[in-house]
Design a protein around this motif. Sequence first.
Motif, PDB file in Angstrom:
ATOM      1  N   PRO A  48      13.093  -4.265   3.200  1.00 19.54           N
ATOM      2  CA  PRO A  48      11.759  -4.561   2.680  1.00 19.54           C
ATOM      3  C   PRO A  48      11.694  -5.987   2.142  1.00 19.54           C
ATOM      4  N   GLY A  49      10.509  -6.518   2.082  1.00 24.07           N
ATOM      5  CA  GLY A  49      10.321  -7.874   1.585  1.00 24.07           C
ATOM      6  C   GLY A  49       9.225  -7.917   0.538  1.00 24.07           C
ATOM      7  N   THR A  50       8.938  -9.143   0.079  1.00 27.18           N
ATOM      8  CA  THR A  50       7.923  -9.341  -0.947  1.00 27.18           C
ATOM      9  C   THR A  50       7.055 -10.545  -0.587  1.00 27.18           C
ATOM     10  N   LEU A  51       5.763 -10.410  -0.791  1.00 29.11           N
ATOM     11  CA  LEU A  51       4.807 -11.507  -0.649  1.00 29.11           C
ATOM     12  C   LEU A  51       4.463 -11.972  -2.051  1.00 29.11           C
ATOM     13  N   VAL A 108      -2.244  -6.761   7.444  1.00 27.92           N
ATOM     14  CA  VAL A 108      -1.732  -8.007   8.007  1.00 27.92           C
ATOM     15  C   VAL A 108      -0.304  -7.733   8.464  1.00 27.92           C
ATOM     16  N   MET A 109      -0.009  -8.132   9.693  1.00 24.51           N
ATOM     17  CA  MET A 109       1.342  -7.994  10.231  1.00 24.51           C
ATOM     18  C   MET A 109       2.029  -9.349  10.171  1.00 24.51           C
ATOM     19  N   LEU A 110       3.256  -9.348   9.700  1.00 24.51           N
ATOM     20  CA  LEU A 110       4.055 -10.562   9.579  1.00 24.51           C
ATOM     21  C   LEU A 110       5.273 -10.410  10.467  1.00 24.51           C
ATOM     22  N   HIS A 111       5.444 -11.323  11.389  1.00 26.40           N
ATOM     23  CA  HIS A 111       6.577 -11.276  12.309  1.00 26.40           C
ATOM     24  C   HIS A 111       7.445 -12.504  12.058  1.00 26.40           C
ATOM     25  N   THR A 112       8.692 -12.268  11.650  1.00 27.82           N
ATOM     26  CA  THR A 112       9.634 -13.359  11.384  1.00 27.82           C
ATOM     27  C   THR A 112      10.893 -13.146  12.217  1.00 27.82           C
ATOM     28  N   ARG A 113      11.788 -14.101  12.119  1.00 32.11           N
ATOM     29  CA  ARG A 113      13.047 -14.033  12.838  1.00 32.11           C
ATOM     30  C   ARG A 113      13.879 -12.828  12.392  1.00 32.11           C
ATOM     31  N   VAL A 114      13.762 -12.431  11.118  1.00 27.98           N
ATOM     32  CA  VAL A 114      14.580 -11.336  10.591  1.00 27.98           C
ATOM     33  C   VAL A 114      13.919  -9.966  10.711  1.00 27.98           C
ATOM     34  N   SER A 129       9.856  -7.576  11.390  1.00 23.28           N
ATOM     35  CA  SER A 129       8.402  -7.498  11.346  1.00 23.28           C
ATOM     36  C   SER A 129       7.988  -6.612  10.177  1.00 23.28           C
ATOM     37  N   TYR A 130       6.905  -6.990   9.523  1.00 23.41           N
ATOM     38  CA  TYR A 130       6.458  -6.322   8.308  1.00 23.41           C
ATOM     39  C   TYR A 130       4.947  -6.143   8.357  1.00 23.41           C
ATOM     40  N   ILE A 131       4.452  -5.229   7.514  1.00 24.20           N
ATOM     41  CA  ILE A 131       3.020  -5.000   7.403  1.00 24.20           C
ATOM     42  C   ILE A 131       2.677  -4.897   5.917  1.00 24.20           C
ATOM     43  N   ILE A 132       1.498  -5.377   5.571  1.00 23.17           N
ATOM     44  CA  ILE A 132       1.004  -5.295   4.201  1.00 23.17           C
ATOM     45  C   ILE A 132      -0.480  -4.951   4.274  1.00 23.17           C
ATOM     46  N   PRO A 133      -0.950  -4.030   3.448  1.00 21.76           N
ATOM     47  CA  PRO A 133      -2.385  -3.717   3.458  1.00 21.76           C
ATOM     48  C   PRO A 133      -3.222  -4.977   3.200  1.00 21.76           C
ATOM     49  N   LEU A 134      -4.343  -5.086   3.881  1.00 26.86           N
ATOM     50  CA  LEU A 134      -5.207  -6.253   3.737  1.00 26.86           C
ATOM     51  C   LEU A 134      -5.610  -6.474   2.282  1.00 26.86           C
ATOM     52  N   LEU A 173       6.173  -5.807   1.014  1.00 24.72           N
ATOM     53  CA  LEU A 173       5.978  -5.757   2.460  1.00 24.72           C
ATOM     54  C   LEU A 173       6.685  -4.509   2.967  1.00 24.72           C
ATOM     55  N   PHE A 174       6.096  -3.859   3.940  1.00 26.09           N
ATOM     56  CA  PHE A 174       6.693  -2.659   4.506  1.00 26.09           C
ATOM     57  C   PHE A 174       7.217  -2.958   5.901  1.00 26.09           C
ATOM     58  N   PRO A 175       8.454  -2.599   6.177  1.00 23.72           N
ATOM     59  CA  PRO A 175       9.023  -2.878   7.508  1.00 23.72           C
ATOM     60  C   PRO A 175       8.276  -2.129   8.603  1.00 23.72           C
ATOM     61  N   LEU A 176       8.062  -2.819   9.713  1.00 22.54           N
ATOM     62  CA  LEU A 176       7.502  -2.181  10.898  1.00 22.54           C
ATOM     63  C   LEU A 176       8.683  -1.742  11.744  1.00 22.54           C
ATOM     64  N   LEU A 177       8.760  -0.491  11.998  1.00 21.16           N
ATOM     65  CA  LEU A 177       9.882   0.024  12.794  1.00 21.16           C
ATOM     66  C   LEU A 177       9.526  -0.073  14.263  1.00 21.16           C
ATOM     67  N   PRO A 178      10.479  -0.474  15.108  1.00 20.11           N
ATOM     68  CA  PRO A 178      10.176  -0.532  16.547  1.00 20.11           C
ATOM     69  C   PRO A 178       9.931   0.875  17.085  1.00 20.11           C
ATOM     70  N   GLU A 179       9.026   0.949  18.031  1.00 20.69           N
ATOM     71  CA  GLU A 179       8.732   2.255  18.616  1.00 20.69           C
ATOM     72  C   GLU A 179       9.916   2.709  19.455  1.00 20.69           C
ATOM     73  N   VAL A 180      10.258   3.946  19.289  1.00 19.46           N
ATOM     74  CA  VAL A 180      11.388   4.511  20.007  1.00 19.46           C
ATOM     75  C   VAL A 180      10.850   5.329  21.171  1.00 19.46           C
TER      76      VAL A 180
END
Length: 113
Positions: free
Chosen positions: A4-7, A75-81, A83-88, A104-111
């Motif tokens: 998880p991350g932080t904005l 809002v979706m944030l895609h970085t090198r480390v 992808s994350y999502i945060i409510p607008l 920030l909440f991690p976006l998990l890749p679809e399996v």
Amino acid sequence: MTEPGTLTHGAGGALYISVDAEAYRIEAEDAKNLLFYGRVIPITLERSRTTPGGILVSEIVIEGHAAMNASGRAVMLHTRVGSYIIPLVSFQRVTRGEAISAPLFPLLPEVGL
């Protein structure tokens, strides 16, 4: 798995994204372009390196992008480390300085099934 991350709201209205010991940045003007016009905006990282001559050089590189999701509610944030999502609403509150930070909440890749 993505951590998880932080904005965070920063000086001059810039936004900082902290993830996995990386500190990414979104410029205030870019955040406005995302919120008001729905534009995809760059996420940058400041890197410092020393040249062979011993001179310290600082450079800003684009390390990802941010965009509204299809529903316009996050809002979706895609970085090198990762992808994350945060409510607008949370993104807007941090951008306006009403909140110091938001998770920030991690976006998990679809399996595939």
